[in-house]
Design a protein around this motif. Structure first.
Motif, PDB file in Angstrom:
ATOM      1  N   SER A   9      12.048   2.623  39.111  1.00  0.00           N
ATOM      2  CA  SER A   9      12.430   4.000  38.809  1.00  0.00           C
ATOM      3  C   SER A   9      13.110   4.631  40.011  1.00  0.00           C
ATOM      4  O   SER A   9      12.634   4.502  41.139  1.00  0.00           O
ATOM      5  CB  SER A   9      11.190   4.827  38.447  1.00  0.00           C
ATOM      6  OG  SER A   9      10.564   4.296  37.309  1.00  0.00           O
ATOM      7  N   LEU A  10      14.220   5.327  39.750  1.00  0.00           N
ATOM      8  CA  LEU A  10      14.982   5.989  40.796  1.00  0.00           C
ATOM      9  C   LEU A  10      15.242   7.440  40.406  1.00  0.00           C
ATOM     10  O   LEU A  10      15.517   7.722  39.237  1.00  0.00           O
ATOM     11  CB  LEU A  10      16.333   5.297  41.002  1.00  0.00           C
ATOM     12  CG  LEU A  10      16.313   3.836  41.421  1.00  0.00           C
ATOM     13  CD1 LEU A  10      17.738   3.288  41.417  1.00  0.00           C
ATOM     14  CD2 LEU A  10      15.682   3.690  42.798  1.00  0.00           C
ATOM     15  N   SER A  18      24.738   9.423  35.520  1.00  0.00           N
ATOM     16  CA  SER A  18      24.088   8.130  35.769  1.00  0.00           C
ATOM     17  C   SER A  18      24.259   7.185  34.583  1.00  0.00           C
ATOM     18  O   SER A  18      24.487   5.989  34.765  1.00  0.00           O
ATOM     19  CB  SER A  18      22.611   8.335  36.079  1.00  0.00           C
ATOM     20  OG  SER A  18      22.478   9.018  37.298  1.00  0.00           O
ATOM     21  N   LEU A  55      15.900   5.771  35.217  1.00  0.00           N
ATOM     22  CA  LEU A  55      16.504   6.820  36.022  1.00  0.00           C
ATOM     23  C   LEU A  55      15.898   8.153  35.602  1.00  0.00           C
ATOM     24  O   LEU A  55      15.995   8.558  34.440  1.00  0.00           O
ATOM     25  CB  LEU A  55      18.018   6.804  35.838  1.00  0.00           C
ATOM     26  CG  LEU A  55      18.652   5.442  36.170  1.00  0.00           C
ATOM     27  CD1 LEU A  55      20.127   5.435  35.834  1.00  0.00           C
ATOM     28  CD2 LEU A  55      18.432   5.088  37.629  1.00  0.00           C
ATOM     29  N   SER A  58      15.594  14.186  39.367  1.00  0.00           N
ATOM     30  CA  SER A  58      14.831  14.480  40.588  1.00  0.00           C
ATOM     31  C   SER A  58      13.721  15.493  40.356  1.00  0.00           C
ATOM     32  O   SER A  58      12.618  15.343  40.878  1.00  0.00           O
ATOM     33  CB  SER A  58      15.754  14.987  41.697  1.00  0.00           C
ATOM     34  OG  SER A  58      16.664  13.990  42.056  1.00  0.00           O
ATOM     35  N   SER A  76      17.817   6.070  52.073  1.00  0.00           N
ATOM     36  CA  SER A  76      17.348   4.992  51.212  1.00  0.00           C
ATOM     37  C   SER A  76      16.043   4.404  51.708  1.00  0.00           C
ATOM     38  O   SER A  76      15.889   4.104  52.886  1.00  0.00           O
ATOM     39  CB  SER A  76      18.404   3.881  51.139  1.00  0.00           C
ATOM     40  OG  SER A  76      19.579   4.396  50.576  1.00  0.00           O
ATOM     41  N   CYS A  78      14.875   1.848  49.738  1.00  0.00           N
ATOM     42  CA  CYS A  78      14.993   0.485  49.227  1.00  0.00           C
ATOM     43  C   CYS A  78      16.461   0.169  48.976  1.00  0.00           C
ATOM     44  O   CYS A  78      17.288   1.068  48.883  1.00  0.00           O
ATOM     45  CB  CYS A  78      14.174   0.291  47.948  1.00  0.00           C
ATOM     46  SG  CYS A  78      14.853   1.090  46.493  1.00  0.00           S
ATOM     47  N   HIS A 125      21.894   5.713  45.785  1.00  0.00           N
ATOM     48  CA  HIS A 125      21.067   4.514  45.800  1.00  0.00           C
ATOM     49  C   HIS A 125      21.946   3.307  46.123  1.00  0.00           C
ATOM     50  O   HIS A 125      23.029   3.159  45.563  1.00  0.00           O
ATOM     51  CB  HIS A 125      20.360   4.320  44.466  1.00  0.00           C
ATOM     52  CG  HIS A 125      19.491   5.480  44.082  1.00  0.00           C
ATOM     53  ND1 HIS A 125      18.384   5.845  44.816  1.00  0.00           N
ATOM     54  CD2 HIS A 125      19.599   6.376  43.090  1.00  0.00           C
ATOM     55  CE1 HIS A 125      17.836   6.906  44.258  1.00  0.00           C
ATOM     56  NE2 HIS A 125      18.554   7.269  43.210  1.00  0.00           N
TER      57      HIS A 125
END
Length: 132
Positions: A9-10, A18, A55, A58, A76, A78, A125
């Motif tokens: 999950s981002l 997105s 996704l 935020s 970041s 990751c 990302h």
């Protein structure tokens, strides 16, 4: 659990942006029934049989991470990696991502550890594309 996919999950700023980016840049297919805006909720993509990318806007990411802070855009924690068959495929994917709105972070080139290129999606990302 063996049959369950892993879900990465981002946090994202905008679902429509997105959705368009991941469909165009990586050719990923969404999972789930479309919501009123025509995009599945939650917004998930099937990366392969064992991996999904979710996704999350935020503002709603806090329900998952509790008292942890969402990293600022451009920071970041990751790097997501894709392994492809050849340097030509690295170029193709990085160029396709750039055409879909990615920022190239490291142009495709030979590195001491292999052939790779890195791009940032619209939310910052990082994706590292490496030739096998």
């Amino acid at each position: 659990m063996p049959g369950s996919p892993v879900i990465v999950s981002l946090p994202i700023a905008d679902r429509s942006t997105s959705h368009r980016f991941y469909s165009a840049a990586l050719g990923l297919a969404t999972v789930g029934e479309p919501a009123a805006d025509g995009i599945p909720e939650p917004l998930q993509f099937a990366v392969n049989d064992g991996l999904r990318l979710m996704l999350v806007p935020s503002g709603g990411f806090g329900w998952v991470i509790g008292d942890h802070e969402v990293a600022d855009r451009g920071r970041s924690e990751c790097v997501l990696g894709l392994t492809v068959q050849s340097p030509a495929e690295v170029h193709r994917i990085v160029e396709q991502a750039q055409s879909a709105g990615a920022r190239i972070v490291t142009p495709p080139a030979a590195q001491p550890w292999g052939y790779a290129g890195t791009f940032a999606d619209p939310d910052g990302h990082l994706w590292l594309v490496t030739a096998a």
